[in-house]
Design a protein around this motif. Structure first.
Motif, PDB file in Angstrom:
ATOM      1  N   THR A 237       7.097 -18.606   2.055  1.00 61.74           N
ATOM      2  CA  THR A 237       5.660 -18.620   2.372  1.00 61.74           C
ATOM      3  C   THR A 237       5.310 -17.557   3.404  1.00 61.74           C
ATOM      4  OG1 THR A 237       5.612 -20.996   1.915  1.00 61.74           O
ATOM      5  CG2 THR A 237       3.760 -20.076   3.130  1.00 61.74           C
ATOM      6  N   ASP A 238       6.153 -17.428   4.428  1.00 63.44           N
ATOM      7  CA  ASP A 238       5.907 -16.402   5.447  1.00 63.44           C
ATOM      8  C   ASP A 238       6.010 -15.000   4.854  1.00 63.44           C
ATOM      9  OD1 ASP A 238       5.600 -18.418   7.292  1.00 63.44           O
ATOM     10  OD2 ASP A 238       7.679 -18.311   8.008  1.00 63.44           O
ATOM     11  N   LEU A 239       6.975 -14.808   3.963  1.00 64.19           N
ATOM     12  CA  LEU A 239       7.159 -13.483   3.369  1.00 64.19           C
ATOM     13  C   LEU A 239       5.991 -13.094   2.462  1.00 64.19           C
ATOM     14  CD1 LEU A 239      10.979 -13.514   2.514  1.00 64.19           C
ATOM     15  CD2 LEU A 239       9.832 -12.146   4.258  1.00 64.19           C
ATOM     16  N   VAL A 240       5.512 -14.027   1.651  1.00 62.28           N
ATOM     17  CA  VAL A 240       4.396 -13.681   0.761  1.00 62.28           C
ATOM     18  C   VAL A 240       3.102 -13.525   1.561  1.00 62.28           C
ATOM     19  CG1 VAL A 240       5.452 -14.761  -1.255  1.00 62.28           C
ATOM     20  CG2 VAL A 240       3.970 -16.116   0.208  1.00 62.28           C
ATOM     21  N   THR A 241       2.980 -14.232   2.691  1.00 64.68           N
ATOM     22  CA  THR A 241       1.824 -14.019   3.566  1.00 64.68           C
ATOM     23  C   THR A 241       1.843 -12.606   4.134  1.00 64.68           C
ATOM     24  OG1 THR A 241       1.780 -16.366   4.153  1.00 64.68           O
ATOM     25  CG2 THR A 241       0.601 -14.851   5.601  1.00 64.68           C
ATOM     26  N   ARG A 242       3.034 -12.189   4.587  1.00 63.97           N
ATOM     27  CA  ARG A 242       3.165 -10.811   5.075  1.00 63.97           C
ATOM     28  C   ARG A 242       2.956  -9.813   3.954  1.00 63.97           C
ATOM     29  NH1 ARG A 242       8.921  -8.898   7.174  1.00 63.97           N
ATOM     30  NH2 ARG A 242       9.164  -8.610   4.919  1.00 63.97           N
ATOM     31  N   LEU A 243       3.399 -10.159   2.757  1.00 66.95           N
ATOM     32  CA  LEU A 243       3.240  -9.269   1.617  1.00 66.95           C
ATOM     33  C   LEU A 243       1.766  -9.060   1.282  1.00 66.95           C
ATOM     34  CD1 LEU A 243       4.799  -7.688  -0.547  1.00 66.95           C
ATOM     35  CD2 LEU A 243       4.748  -9.737  -1.962  1.00 66.95           C
ATOM     36  N   SER A 244       0.968 -10.122   1.363  1.00 63.17           N
ATOM     37  CA  SER A 244      -0.469  -9.998   1.111  1.00 63.17           C
ATOM     38  C   SER A 244      -1.130  -9.096   2.143  1.00 63.17           C
ATOM     39  CB  SER A 244      -1.120 -11.386   1.124  1.00 63.17           C
ATOM     40  OG  SER A 244      -0.559 -12.231   0.141  1.00 63.17           O
ATOM     41  N   ALA A 245      -0.718  -9.255   3.411  1.00 65.41           N
ATOM     42  CA  ALA A 245      -1.273  -8.398   4.467  1.00 65.41           C
ATOM     43  C   ALA A 245      -0.862  -6.942   4.263  1.00 65.41           C
ATOM     44  CB  ALA A 245      -0.817  -8.899   5.837  1.00 65.41           C
ATOM     45  N   GLU A 246       0.386  -6.723   3.841  1.00 67.83           N
ATOM     46  CA  GLU A 246       0.847  -5.352   3.605  1.00 67.83           C
ATOM     47  C   GLU A 246       0.110  -4.712   2.428  1.00 67.83           C
ATOM     48  OE1 GLU A 246       5.006  -5.680   3.045  1.00 67.83           O
ATOM     49  OE2 GLU A 246       5.477  -5.779   5.195  1.00 67.83           O
ATOM     50  N   ALA A 247      -0.215  -5.499   1.405  1.00 60.90           N
ATOM     51  CA  ALA A 247      -0.945  -4.953   0.264  1.00 60.90           C
ATOM     52  C   ALA A 247      -2.311  -4.420   0.700  1.00 60.90           C
ATOM     53  CB  ALA A 247      -1.107  -6.025  -0.812  1.00 60.90           C
ATOM     54  N   LEU A 248      -3.001  -5.175   1.542  1.00 62.83           N
ATOM     55  CA  LEU A 248      -4.299  -4.709   2.041  1.00 62.83           C
ATOM     56  C   LEU A 248      -4.137  -3.529   2.981  1.00 62.83           C
ATOM     57  CD1 LEU A 248      -5.987  -8.165   2.741  1.00 62.83           C
ATOM     58  CD2 LEU A 248      -6.380  -6.644   0.810  1.00 62.83           C
ATOM     59  N   ASP A 249      -3.074  -3.546   3.786  1.00 63.07           N
ATOM     60  CA  ASP A 249      -2.829  -2.437   4.699  1.00 63.07           C
ATOM     61  C   ASP A 249      -2.564  -1.142   3.937  1.00 63.07           C
ATOM     62  OD1 ASP A 249      -2.319  -1.421   7.473  1.00 63.07           O
ATOM     63  OD2 ASP A 249      -0.328  -1.082   6.637  1.00 63.07           O
ATOM     64  N   HIS A 250      -1.840  -1.247   2.807  1.00 63.29           N
ATOM     65  CA  HIS A 250      -1.584  -0.053   2.007  1.00 63.29           C
ATOM     66  C   HIS A 250      -2.886   0.495   1.425  1.00 63.29           C
ATOM     67  CE1 HIS A 250       2.854  -1.402   1.275  1.00 63.29           C
ATOM     68  NE2 HIS A 250       2.643  -0.943   2.495  1.00 63.29           N
ATOM     69  N   ALA A 251      -3.759  -0.399   0.981  1.00 60.69           N
ATOM     70  CA  ALA A 251      -5.045   0.064   0.452  1.00 60.69           C
ATOM     71  C   ALA A 251      -5.879   0.736   1.545  1.00 60.69           C
ATOM     72  CB  ALA A 251      -5.809  -1.112  -0.146  1.00 60.69           C
ATOM     73  N   ARG A 252      -5.791   0.216   2.774  1.00 61.64           N
ATOM     74  CA  ARG A 252      -6.535   0.849   3.878  1.00 61.64           C
ATOM     75  C   ARG A 252      -5.967   2.231   4.184  1.00 61.64           C
ATOM     76  NH1 ARG A 252      -5.812  -4.406   6.156  1.00 61.64           N
ATOM     77  NH2 ARG A 252      -7.722  -5.648   6.062  1.00 61.64           N
ATOM     78  N   GLN A 253      -4.645   2.376   4.100  1.00 67.00           N
ATOM     79  CA  GLN A 253      -4.043   3.682   4.367  1.00 67.00           C
ATOM     80  C   GLN A 253      -4.509   4.724   3.362  1.00 67.00           C
ATOM     81  OE1 GLN A 253       0.226   3.629   5.042  1.00 67.00           O
ATOM     82  NE2 GLN A 253       0.110   1.538   5.812  1.00 67.00           N
ATOM     83  N   VAL A 254      -4.718   4.305   2.114  1.00 63.73           N
ATOM     84  CA  VAL A 254      -5.214   5.248   1.116  1.00 63.73           C
ATOM     85  C   VAL A 254      -6.610   5.726   1.465  1.00 63.73           C
ATOM     86  CG1 VAL A 254      -5.835   5.485  -1.326  1.00 63.73           C
ATOM     87  CG2 VAL A 254      -3.762   4.265  -0.698  1.00 63.73           C
ATOM     88  N   LEU A 255      -7.406   4.865   2.093  1.00 57.93           N
ATOM     89  CA  LEU A 255      -8.784   5.213   2.417  1.00 57.93           C
ATOM     90  C   LEU A 255      -8.921   5.937   3.744  1.00 57.93           C
ATOM     91  CD1 LEU A 255     -10.628   1.928   1.341  1.00 57.93           C
ATOM     92  CD2 LEU A 255     -10.315   4.036   0.041  1.00 57.93           C
ATOM     93  N   GLN A 256      -7.834   6.096   4.479  1.00 54.55           N
ATOM     94  CA  GLN A 256      -7.924   6.790   5.763  1.00 54.55           C
ATOM     95  C   GLN A 256      -7.992   8.293   5.560  1.00 54.55           C
ATOM     96  OE1 GLN A 256      -4.667   5.485   8.186  1.00 54.55           O
ATOM     97  NE2 GLN A 256      -5.542   3.467   8.580  1.00 54.55           N
TER      98      GLN A 256
END
Length: 256
Positions: A237-256
């Motif tokens: 559960t902790d890993l998939v929670t971090r995975l969801s946050a990383e997915a959004l973080d990667h999308a933000r990096q593309v928009l930077q």
């Protein structure tokens, strides 16, 4: 094209143009682009988001969509949308890779089922991981944050200036390394338990050669793997929670 409806027709083509990027993102995204989601639903969602984008941003469609400049603008919209959806695919592929590793250790790779999100066959353990990831992703409201990033992309990549550049393409390709690291982190607890089980089975087979290794090792691997999955459920559960946050973080990096 002009059908003689004046300003109303102009707003319609503007809406269709805005829906291009949003629709491409929905098609490439792992949840919204699932085979089980009807195309009509994706069109309605893309239209609903496009209405808000038209109201919030001054996005304008090209004067002539059927011209070369208009076609290039549409292709640029598709490129940005597919990129934002494809970034999520990297994150959602990590549990499937981890399930392949765990299933191979347990001897359960033969137990496959049709993945409703991709329309292909995947291990049964992968279905379990995907259900957990999907529930956590939706419970955290990550899908709404992802829609907000898609809307924000109109400020970063205005129509006509949608070429991502080699730096962003290299950044998206670099997310694959993070995908493999996350898959290893998900599979590591269960794999360690399976390694211990295999060592014990090997010791028993050497100390008692009369025992049938195949009839003993397979049940031990399956039971040990299931026990490890139950014990490591909080870690998952902790890993998939971090995975969801990383997915959004990667999308933000593309928009930077």
């Amino acid at each position: 094209m002009d059908f003689g409806y004046g300003a109303l027709e102009g707003e319609f083509w503007r809406l269709v143009f805005v829906m291009t990027r949003i629709g491409a993102a929905l098609v490439a995204a792992p949840l919204f682009g699932a085979v089980s989601v009807p195309a009509q639903v994706r069109v309605m969602v893309a239209g609903a988001v496009a209405v808000m984008v038209c109201a919030w941003t001054p996005v304008q469609a090209p004067a002539n969509l059927m011209s070369l400049a208009g076609i290039l603008a549409v292709m640029g919209e598709v490129l940005v949308g597919l990129t934002l959806g494809f970034v999520l695919q990297f994150s959602f592929a990590a549990p499937i890779i981890a399930a392949e590793v765990i299933g191979g250790g347990m001897g359960m790779n033969m137990a496959v089922a049709v993945d409703p999100s991709a329309g292909t066959q995947s291990p049964a353990i992968g279905q379990y991981f995907m259900v957990v990831l999907t529930l956590v992703f939706l419970a955290l409201g990550a899908h709404l944050q992802w829609f907000a990033l898609v809307v924000r992309s109109y400020d970063v990549f205005a129509p006509g200036h949608t070429w991502l550049g080699p730096e962003r393409f290299a950044l998206v390709a670099g997310f694959a390394a993070q995908m493999f690291l996350t898959a290893v982190a998900i599979a590591l607890p269960v794999t360690l338990v399976l390694l211990v089980v295999q060592i014990v089975a090997g010791v028993l087979s050497r100390s008692a050669p009369a025992l049938n290794l195949f009839s003993l090792g397979m049940p031990m691997g399956v039971l040990g793997g299931l026990a490890a999955l139950l014990i490591s459920a909080p870690v998952l559960t902790d890993l998939v929670t971090r995975l969801s946050a990383e997915a959004l973080d990667h999308a933000r990096q593309v928009l930077q």
